[in-house]
Scaffold this active site. Structure first.
Site, PDB file in Angstrom:
ATOM      1  N   ASP A 116      48.433  32.704  37.088  1.00  0.00           N
ATOM      2  CA  ASP A 116      48.567  32.860  38.540  1.00  0.00           C
ATOM      3  C   ASP A 116      49.772  33.749  38.797  1.00  0.00           C
ATOM      4  O   ASP A 116      50.905  33.369  38.494  1.00  0.00           O
ATOM      5  CB  ASP A 116      48.761  31.472  39.178  1.00  0.00           C
ATOM      6  CG  ASP A 116      48.613  31.515  40.687  1.00  0.00           C
ATOM      7  OD1 ASP A 116      48.790  32.612  41.271  1.00  0.00           O
ATOM      8  OD2 ASP A 116      48.339  30.469  41.281  1.00  0.00           O
ATOM      9  N   ARG A 143      50.690  34.921  41.756  1.00  0.00           N
ATOM     10  CA  ARG A 143      51.121  34.926  43.152  1.00  0.00           C
ATOM     11  C   ARG A 143      52.565  34.467  43.293  1.00  0.00           C
ATOM     12  O   ARG A 143      53.041  33.634  42.542  1.00  0.00           O
ATOM     13  CB  ARG A 143      50.226  33.987  43.986  1.00  0.00           C
ATOM     14  CG  ARG A 143      48.844  34.514  44.190  1.00  0.00           C
ATOM     15  CD  ARG A 143      47.965  33.499  44.876  1.00  0.00           C
ATOM     16  NE  ARG A 143      47.686  32.356  44.033  1.00  0.00           N
ATOM     17  CZ  ARG A 143      46.892  31.348  44.382  1.00  0.00           C
ATOM     18  NH1 ARG A 143      46.325  31.342  45.575  1.00  0.00           N
ATOM     19  NH2 ARG A 143      46.667  30.351  43.563  1.00  0.00           N
TER      20      ARG A 143
HETATM   21  N1  LIG Z   1      42.141  36.116  38.701  1.00  0.00           N
HETATM   22  C1  LIG Z   1      41.188  35.380  39.271  1.00  0.00           C
HETATM   23  N2  LIG Z   1      41.318  35.078  40.574  1.00  0.00           N
HETATM   24  C2  LIG Z   1      40.364  34.319  41.138  1.00  0.00           C
HETATM   25  C3  LIG Z   1      39.246  33.846  40.436  1.00  0.00           C
HETATM   26  N3  LIG Z   1      38.471  33.151  41.295  1.00  0.00           N
HETATM   27  C4  LIG Z   1      39.102  33.169  42.487  1.00  0.00           C
HETATM   28  N4  LIG Z   1      40.245  33.872  42.409  1.00  0.00           N
HETATM   29  C5  LIG Z   1      41.276  34.110  43.411  1.00  0.00           C
HETATM   30  O1  LIG Z   1      41.982  32.902  43.581  1.00  0.00           O
HETATM   31  C6  LIG Z   1      42.526  32.865  44.878  1.00  0.00           C
HETATM   32  C7  LIG Z   1      42.090  31.544  45.504  1.00  0.00           C
HETATM   33  O2  LIG Z   1      43.162  30.866  45.775  1.00  0.00           O
HETATM   34  P1  LIG Z   1      43.313  29.766  46.939  1.00  0.00           P
HETATM   35  O3  LIG Z   1      42.011  29.131  47.270  1.00  0.00           O
HETATM   36  O4  LIG Z   1      44.171  30.324  48.013  1.00  0.00           O
HETATM   37  O5  LIG Z   1      44.259  28.782  46.220  1.00  0.00           O
HETATM   38  P2  LIG Z   1      44.117  27.771  45.082  1.00  0.00           P
HETATM   39  O6  LIG Z   1      45.066  28.169  43.992  1.00  0.00           O
HETATM   40  O7  LIG Z   1      42.681  27.587  44.698  1.00  0.00           O
HETATM   41  O8  LIG Z   1      44.704  26.467  45.746  1.00  0.00           O
HETATM   42  P3  LIG Z   1      44.154  25.579  46.953  1.00  0.00           P
HETATM   43  O9  LIG Z   1      45.201  25.730  48.001  1.00  0.00           O
HETATM   44  O10 LIG Z   1      44.099  24.206  46.438  1.00  0.00           O
HETATM   45  O11 LIG Z   1      42.808  26.123  47.353  1.00  0.00           O
HETATM   46  C8  LIG Z   1      41.998  34.080  45.612  1.00  0.00           C
HETATM   47  O12 LIG Z   1      42.982  35.098  45.611  1.00  0.00           O
HETATM   48  C9  LIG Z   1      40.800  34.496  44.769  1.00  0.00           C
HETATM   49  O13 LIG Z   1      40.549  35.888  44.845  1.00  0.00           O
HETATM   50  C10 LIG Z   1      39.147  34.184  39.058  1.00  0.00           C
HETATM   51  O14 LIG Z   1      38.245  33.778  38.353  1.00  0.00           O
HETATM   52  N5  LIG Z   1      40.134  34.950  38.528  1.00  0.00           N
END
Ligand SMILES: Nc1nc2c(ncn2[C@@H]2O[C@H](COP(=O)(O)OP(=O)(O)OP(=O)(O)O)[C@@H](O)[C@H]2O)c(=O)[nH]1
Ligand SMILES: [Zn+2]
Length: 347
Positions: A279, A281
């Site tokens: 992650d 971010r």
């Molecule tokens: N690198 C990557 N990013 C992904 C993947 N699937 C989804 N994402 C990214 O993950 C992020 C989703 O994050 P959020 O839903 O904000 O946060 P979270 O970490 O799931 O945490 P929550 O607040 O519990 O939902 C977005 O930026 C998506 O584009 C993946 O397989 N790989």
């Protein structure tokens, strides 16, 4: 320190295949270089190749300098590492069909290497650079501190705001921000009016595939809708729409991660093979946005403890974590399991 504007110029330069220098060492992005630019960069002597720590682990370069490289690794380029080979080293797309790369000789990474790798991430490129060549006359010159400052201590300002009635809430206002050094335009949707209690807040990271195209690979689309409904129901709150596509690696790299998932890697390993952390971010930018909106204390809608920790570390008090579960389907079951078992998610 030259500041955020030069970071923005350097991001642009890397994307266009131009050189930048960080702490005096010149870099050229592997993904955006072409043969002509590399020939100029390579004169008078061949430049080296810098890859990130996680990519070095994938390539089994781990024990040449340290057991598990946490930082970037410099590969000394011998004549067989031309542009095409450098791309193959940087890009895991063909790792399975072409697993044996090397032999490599690892050298000491320059002092600005970690910051240079961060810059490739901000530019949405693979984290790999030609390093130590001849900078072009128009190269952008940076210090590591400029890059870390942009990422860890972002300076945000409100650029515009307007009324934006939405399906879930007619009384909503959209606020758009500019961040010094970062081309991303983050947005807040403020729903309702302050009631004296901390707002219900959702940090939503951009997901083009889930938010817009209805992808079933993740839960982002339903979570976005669910968060807006929950905030509307609470009567007062804020959704931050953060332009952190792919957990901060950018759209193109996320789609590369999806292609690796099609080869059998999970969401965490796909990121690592590409050379990123699980992650990438940073939530300091969200903290500054909440402060700009006058909200130093929040109730946070999330299952992700890193979001709570990230906001707290950046000075926002999270009074309460409110769980949010939506959008489970047969396609995203393994993805959500991985987030729970490997990334510490609560649900
Ligand atoms: N690198 C990557 N990013 C992904 C993947 N699937 C989804 N994402 C990214 O993950 C992020 C989703 O994050 P959020 O839903 O904000 O946060 P979270 O970490 O799931 O945490 P929550 O607040 O519990 O939902 C977005 O930026 C998506 O584009 C993946 O397989 N790989
Ligand atoms: Zn998604």
């Amino acid at each position: 320190m030259t500041g955020g504007r030069d970071v923005a110029r350097a991001i642009d330069a890397l994307r266009r295949g131009w050189t930048v220098t960080v702490d005096g060492t010149a870099y050229l992005g592997v993904e955006t270089a072409d043969d002509a630019a590399l020939a100029v960069f390579d004169a008078p002597g061949r430049a080296d190749l810098l890859i990130s720590g996680p990519r070095a682990v994938t390539l089994k370069l781990a024990n040449q300098r340290e057991a598990v490289p946490t930082g970037p690794v410099l590969i000394e380029r011998t004549s067989w590492i031309d542009l095409a080979e450098a791309v193959a080293i940087a890009d895991p797309a063909r790792d399975l069909s072409n697993p044996l790369k090397g032999p490599f000789r690892a050298g000491a990474a320059p002092s600005g290497a970690e910051a240079a790798i961060q810059l490739t991430r901000l530019a949405g490129l693979l984290p790999a650079l030609f390093a130590g060549g001849t900078p072009g006359a128009d190269a952008v010159h940076l210090l590591s501190g400029d890059i870390f400052f942009t990422v860890d201590q972002p300076s945000v300002s409100v650029a515009s705001r307007a009324r934006l009635p939405i399906e879930q809430a007619e009384k909503a206002e959209i606020v758009a921000f500019r961040t010094l050094g970062d081309p991303a335009e983050h947005v807040a949707l403020v729903i309702g009016q302050p009631t004296g209690v901390p707002p219900l807040v959702r940090l939503h990271s951009e997901c083009l595939t889930g938010d817009v195209l209805g992808s079933l690979k993740c839960d982002c689309g339903p979570q976005l809708d669910g968060a807006l409904e929950a905030i509307a129901e609470a009567g007062w709150g804020i959704l931050l729409y953060l332009r952190q596509e792919g957990r901060g690696i950018g759209l193109i790299n996320k789609l590369r991660a999806y292609a690796l998932q099609d080869q059998g890697f999970d969401t965490v390993d796909a990121n690592l093979r590409l050379g990123f952390g699980d992650d990438e971010r940073r939530f300091a930018v969200a903290a500054r946005m909440l402060e700009a909106l006058g909200q130093p204390e929040v109730r946070l809608l999330t299952n992700n403890p890193r979001k709570v920790a990230g906001l707290e570390a950046a000075g926002i008090h999270v009074r309460e974590r409110v769980p949010l579960q939506r959008g489970l389907n047969p396609h995203n079951r393994a993805y959500l399991d991985t987030k729970r078992t490997r990334s510490g998610h609560a649900l």
